[in-house]
Design a protein around this motif. Structure first.
Motif: not given
Length: 470
Positions: A87, A152, A156, A407
């Motif tokens: 990210h 993120e 997200m 993630y």
């Protein structure tokens, strides 16, 4: 084929990687409100454009997924892909930095600046690993897709959009943790407890700074008449100040992340215990009963006080902490952050806690529940990552399950994998150098190791794929 370790530590490799990292760090890519077609604001769009431009300059195919995220792709044989997910968004810099947060400072083997560790540095390491294979001129049995997210740190919402427009790779890893392989993450839930109105004796209350951290400070402002109930001797960590505004009672504890609360001391729990044990509030008031319940709820870190304790062999014990207490529209609100085992059912656990609260006339809700994940350590792809890690580190390693969130919990067939070494960031003093701390840094050696490990991981996954196709 060039030696991977030599490539990762070559002066030209590291010089190019540091230069690219500098270009990304200069952009203060903190997520903000949507601006027209830019879902996470102009700065996040700007950093994505810059990263994709770097990828294009290196000869890779690039894709911009409507500024939710982007992809840099190393083409391979066949249609399958391996994903590397990083990210580009960062947390706010805050104040108190020694070094400028949005300039890359290289000092004594450290690369200092917001995002160097979390997660722009790992993204650059992944790009350097992809460049290694591009220079070899031999195609892998799959394409490698470096997915660069832009949200993120605050929701997200980027990767779910990716899954709407592209197919997920058959296997992915996110270098947003520590070595070796995180093959599971606990579920993360947030509960909100309404303790009722402030009443006649409580003028204000506050405590904690983040929902995912044990509160290290808390205070309550009481009416002057409560002073007559104060004990002669105060417990350790509790102070009292009588002012014209009223009586301030303050608690000072010890902070810790919600995923690892052991060794901490919750200041909100200390405050609730003092108010209850010393009978500072009118014992017949709803507020006194509410704080007695809060004392019980915050009396341990494993959910026992809320009847939600749970554990399993894969991920260990549930943890539960109180992060923030505040006065909201005249109602005292307390949040709880729960990290629950991968085999536990949060809905059932919540019903237990809700029932306890209702018995005391209190209201408990479950506004957030992010399911965890778990993959068997025997899965071939995980074994491939473990081998890559062991070859680079020169020692035996074992996969682990953690209470943190990456993630991997929102993207199919994904695990967290490096590039952190687990070493405490102490080079710039306490409270500095870590991922969300002031003067965040990544060591040049850590960046080089990340390039090596990711390159080896791609090679091991390629060997696994070739073996499967024989």
């Amino acid at each position: 084929m060039q030696c991977i370790r030599a490539y990762a530590r070559d002066e030209s490799t590291l010089s190019a990687a540091i230069s690219r990292l500098e270009e990304l760090v200069e952009i203060p890519s903190v997520s903000s409100e949507a601006e027209g077609p830019l879902p996470f604001g102009k700065e996040n769009a700007k950093v994505l454009n810059k990263a994709l431009a770097i990828g294009k300059q290196l000869g890779f195919e690039t894709e911009n997924h409507d500024y939710y995220c982007g992809s840099i792709i190393l083409g391979g044989e066949g249609e399958e892909e391996v994903g590397i997910i990083c990210h580009l968004d960062v947390v706010p810099a805050g104040s108190g930095w020694i070094f400028p947060p949005f300039e890359l400072t290289e000092k004594d083997g450290l690369l200092i600046g917001r995002g160097t560790d979390d997660n722009k540095g790992p993204a650059i390491a992944a790009l350097a690993a992809m460049e290694y294979f591009a220079k070899q001129g031999k195609k892998l049995p799959f394409s490698v897709r470096l997915i660069l997210g832009c949200n993120e740190e605050s929701g997200m919402e980027d990767l779910p959009y990716f899954l709407k427009v592209r197919k997920a790779p058959f296997f992915s890893f996110t270098p947003d943790s520590v070595y070796p392989v995180c093959n599971g993450e606990k579920g993360i839930a947030e509960m909100e407890l309404a303790l009722g109105p402030a009443g006649d004796e409580i003028l204000d209350i506050s405590g904690g700074t983040a929902s995912n951290a044990v509160a290290d400070k808390a205070e309550i402002l009481l009416v002057e008449s409560c002073a007559k109930r104060l004990p002669d001797t105060l417990p350790e960590g509790i102070t009292v100040e009588q002012t014209k505004a009223g009586v301030f009672v303050r608690a000072v504890g010890k902070a810790a992340h919600a995923a690892m609360p052991e060794g901490s001391q919750n200041a909100i729990g200390m405050l609730a215990a003092f108010l209850t044990d010393a009978k500072i509030l009118d014992s017949n008031s709803p507020q006194a009963k509410a704080f007695a319940f809060l004392k019980r709820a915050l009396g341990d870190y494993y959910g026992e006080g809320l009847d939600i304790e749970a554990s399993d062999e894969q991920s260990g014990r549930l943890t539960c902490i109180g992060g923030i207490i505040r006065l909201q529209n005249g109602v005292i609100m307390q949040n709880f952050n729960v990290r629950y085992p991968v085999t536990a059912n949060m809905e059932k656990l919540f019903e237990n806690a809700k029932k306890l609260a209702e018995q005391e006339g209190l209201t408990l809700t479950l506004p957030r529940d992010s399911k965890g994940y778990y993959f068997s350590p025997d899965r071939p792809e995980i074994a491939a990552l473990i081998k890559a890690c062991e070859d680079a580190l020169g020692k035996k390693t074992e996969p682990y399950v953690m209470g943190g969130g990456t993630y991997a919990r929102v993207f199919p067939n994904t695990v967290a994998f490096g590039i952190g070494t687990g070493e405490e960031p102490t080079a710039l003093g306490p409270g500095r150098g870590g991922a969300h701390q002031r003067d965040e840094y990544i060591k040049v050696d850590t960046l080089a190791l990340g390039i090596e490990v990711i390159t080896r991981a791609i090679l091991e996954l390629a060997a696994l794929k070739n073996k499967e196709e024989r």
